[in-house]
Design a protein around this motif. Structure first.
Motif, short mmCIF file in Angstrom:
data_model
loop_
_atom_site.label_atom_id
_atom_site.label_comp_id
_atom_site.label_asym_id
_atom_site.label_seq_id
_atom_site.Cartn_x
_atom_site.Cartn_y
_atom_site.Cartn_z
N CYS A 65 48.54 1.23 69.81
CA CYS A 65 49.28 1.43 68.55
C CYS A 65 50.54 0.58 68.41
O CYS A 65 50.92 0.21 67.30
N ALA A 66 51.22 0.32 69.52
CA ALA A 66 52.56 -0.26 69.49
C ALA A 66 52.63 -1.64 68.86
O ALA A 66 53.68 -2.03 68.36
N SER A 67 51.54 -2.38 68.88
CA SER A 67 51.60 -3.72 68.31
C SER A 67 51.75 -3.69 66.79
O SER A 67 52.21 -4.67 66.20
N CYS A 68 51.38 -2.58 66.16
CA CYS A 68 51.46 -2.49 64.69
C CYS A 68 52.36 -1.36 64.18
O CYS A 68 52.80 -1.39 63.04
N HIS A 69 52.59 -0.34 65.02
CA HIS A 69 53.36 0.83 64.58
C HIS A 69 54.50 1.11 65.55
O HIS A 69 54.27 1.31 66.74
N GLY A 70 55.72 1.14 65.02
CA GLY A 70 56.83 1.65 65.80
C GLY A 70 56.84 3.16 65.69
O GLY A 70 56.22 3.74 64.80
N ILE A 71 57.52 3.81 66.59
CA ILE A 71 57.61 5.26 66.51
C ILE A 71 58.63 5.64 65.44
O ILE A 71 58.36 6.49 64.59
N ASN A 72 59.78 4.99 65.46
CA ASN A 72 60.85 5.33 64.54
C ASN A 72 61.15 4.23 63.53
O ASN A 72 62.18 4.27 62.86
#
Length: 158
Positions: A65-72
């Motif tokens: 997920c991290a390549s397209c979505h940040g957590i915050n």
């Protein structure tokens, strides 16, 4: 025309830099227990045991997920910090993660609006993620706090 090509090239370079950075972060923070066993405990400062599922959720988040979505914060796609509040139907959220094209084709108003809001960029589908793995990602994302991130674990195998 030259300026347009220059901006396209710069954009491509930024995407490549982003993916390389995300891969390095994943490499630095992921861990694997011996023989692919789930660790019996994850210890921080040899005193506090932390839920291993959160660390598995972090690893799954970083790998998928991290390549397209940040957590915050928004990246290519929306921030994930309140995804379960935006999509309270757990079954629908799982279906979106596994096969978002199918959800879009069903005419779901929320996801079609989201798709348009993010310039019709198609989200990667993750058909191989199990319900348990998706729930671990969602648990990690909801537990993550920008001021209090999970510490880097020391894996203890008994």
């Amino acid at each position: 025309m030259n300026n347009e090509l220059k901006y396209i090239f710069q954009g491509c370079l930024w995407v490549i830099v982003f993916f390389i950075t995300a891969s390095l972060i994943n490499f630095c923070f992921s861990y694997k227990a011996k023989d692919n066993n789930v660790p019996s405990a994850v210890v921080i400062d040899n005193d506090a045991a932390i839920n291993p599922a959160l660390y598995e959720g972090r690893s799954l988040y970083l790998n998928n997920c991290a390549s397209c979505h940040g957590i915050n914060r928004e990246l290519v796609g929306p921030a994930l910090n309140v995804v379960t509040e935006r999509v309270p139907d757990k079954k629908l959220l799982h279906e979106w993660i596994r096969n978002n094209k199918k959800v879009l084709q069903s005419g779901n108003a929320y996801f079609n609006a989201l798709y348009k809001e993010y310039n019709k960029i198609q989200m990667t589908s993750f058909p191989n993620l199990t319900d348990e793995q998706i729930d671990k990602i969602l648990s990690y994302v909801s537990s993550e706090n920008i001021q209090h991130p999970l510490p880097v674990p020391t894996v203890i195998d008994n």
